[in-house]
Design an enzyme around this catalytic site. Structure first.
Site, short mmCIF file in Angstrom:
data_model
loop_
_atom_site.label_atom_id
_atom_site.label_comp_id
_atom_site.label_asym_id
_atom_site.label_seq_id
_atom_site.Cartn_x
_atom_site.Cartn_y
_atom_site.Cartn_z
CE LYS A 15 -2.42 -0.51 3.71
NZ LYS A 15 -1.90 -1.81 4.16
NE ARG A 90 -4.05 -0.48 10.10
CZ ARG A 90 -2.98 0.05 9.50
NH1 ARG A 90 -3.05 1.21 8.92
NH2 ARG A 90 -1.86 -0.62 9.48
NE ARG A 129 7.24 -2.97 6.10
CZ ARG A 129 5.92 -2.75 6.03
NH1 ARG A 129 5.37 -2.39 4.90
NH2 ARG A 129 5.17 -2.88 7.09
NE ARG A 135 6.75 -0.01 9.75
CZ ARG A 135 5.55 0.04 9.17
NH1 ARG A 135 5.43 0.52 7.96
NH2 ARG A 135 4.50 -0.41 9.81
NE ARG A 146 2.22 -3.92 11.46
CZ ARG A 146 3.39 -4.02 10.85
NH1 ARG A 146 4.43 -4.51 11.48
NH2 ARG A 146 3.52 -3.65 9.61
P1 AMP Z 1 1.08 1.29 8.99
O1 AMP Z 1 2.27 2.13 8.68
O2 AMP Z 1 -0.13 1.67 8.17
O3 AMP Z 1 1.36 -0.17 8.96
O4 AMP Z 1 0.66 1.63 10.51
C1 AMP Z 1 1.54 1.41 11.58
C2 AMP Z 1 0.76 1.41 12.90
O5 AMP Z 1 0.11 2.67 13.09
C3 AMP Z 1 -0.37 0.39 12.99
O6 AMP Z 1 0.10 -0.88 13.36
C4 AMP Z 1 -1.25 1.02 14.06
O7 AMP Z 1 -0.71 0.87 15.35
C5 AMP Z 1 -1.16 2.50 13.69
N1 AMP Z 1 -2.21 2.88 12.70
C6 AMP Z 1 -2.03 3.24 11.40
N2 AMP Z 1 -3.19 3.49 10.80
C7 AMP Z 1 -4.16 3.27 11.73
C8 AMP Z 1 -5.57 3.34 11.72
N3 AMP Z 1 -6.25 3.68 10.61
N4 AMP Z 1 -6.23 3.05 12.87
C9 AMP Z 1 -5.57 2.72 13.98
N5 AMP Z 1 -4.24 2.60 14.06
C10 AMP Z 1 -3.52 2.88 12.95
#
Ligand code: AMP
Length: 191
Positions: A15, A90, A129, A135, A146
């Site tokens: 994404k 989400r 990754r 990360r 996740r």
């Molecule tokens: P990502 O970079 O999209 O994988 O997001 C990393 C982390 O940020 C996730 O594992 C959540 O802890 C938090 N996060 C990102 N987007 C959301 C969302 N829409 N709702 C809740 N937590 C989020």
């Protein structure tokens, strides 16, 4: 016309990579909630400190907090023509909040491309990754959480958008360029 695109896909589906490319090919800003949280974390804001407690475990930041952050971001002038939402919504509550938010802007979701990638490929990619990007939330235990959060909280949204006739599946196991080309096509059709 405003073009709001919700990019869906499991963790590791690509994404973020694709949203960055679409930003260029479509001229729409990428709004990535994970990036917004990470920026807050880096700047040590109150929001960042709160988000960290969830992110470190791979859990979702509470809906109210996330929705308020997105509302703030989408109100900025660069989003007037639309945006590519990456990592949001989400949960069903977030999806409903987004519908209401867009209604306030007299806008609607134009399309929801879903980057489809097989589970085994996802796990492999996330592990890779973790090695390359380092990360903090890419370790084995958080990856597992996740994935589970995705399965229970986010995957039901595929049906939510399918029922609205907005979901379009794209094969995420092609080359990065091919996925970008497919996604660009899907969005350009509705622009
Ligand atoms: P990502 O970079 O999209 O994988 O997001 C990393 C982390 O940020 C996730 O594992 C959540 O802890 C938090 N996060 C990102 N987007 C959301 C969302 N829409 N709702 C809740 N937590 C989020």
């Amino acid at each position: 016309m405003k073009t709001f695109v919700v990019l869906m896909g499991a963790p590791g589906a690509g994404k973020g990579t694709q949203a960055k490319r679409l930003q260029v090919s479509l001229g729409l800003p990428q709004v990535a909630t994970g990036d917004l949280f990470r920026a807050n974390l880096k700047n040590e804001t109150a929001l960042g400190k709160l988000a960290r407690t969830y992110m470190d475990k791979g859990e979702l930041v509470p809906d109210e907090v996330t929705v308020a952050m997105v509302q703030d971001r989408l109100s900025q002038s660069d989003c007037e023509g639309g945006a590519i939402l990456d990592g949001f919504p989400r949960t069903t509550a977030q999806a409903e909040a987004l519908d209401e938010l867009l209604e306030e802007f007299s806008a609607k979701i134009a399309v929801v491309p879903f980057i489809d990638v097989n589970q085994d490929v996802l796990v492999e990619r996330l592990a890779k990754r973790a090695e390359i990007e380092g990360r903090a939330d890419d370790n084995e235990e958080t990856i597992r959480v996740r994935m589970e959060v995705y399965r229970s909280e986010t995957a039901p949204l595929l049906n939510y958008y399918k029922e609205k006739g907005l979901l379009v599946k794209v094969n995420g196991e092609q080359s990065i360029d091919e996925v970008t080309a497919d996604l660009t096509n899907v969005v350009q059709k509705v622009m």
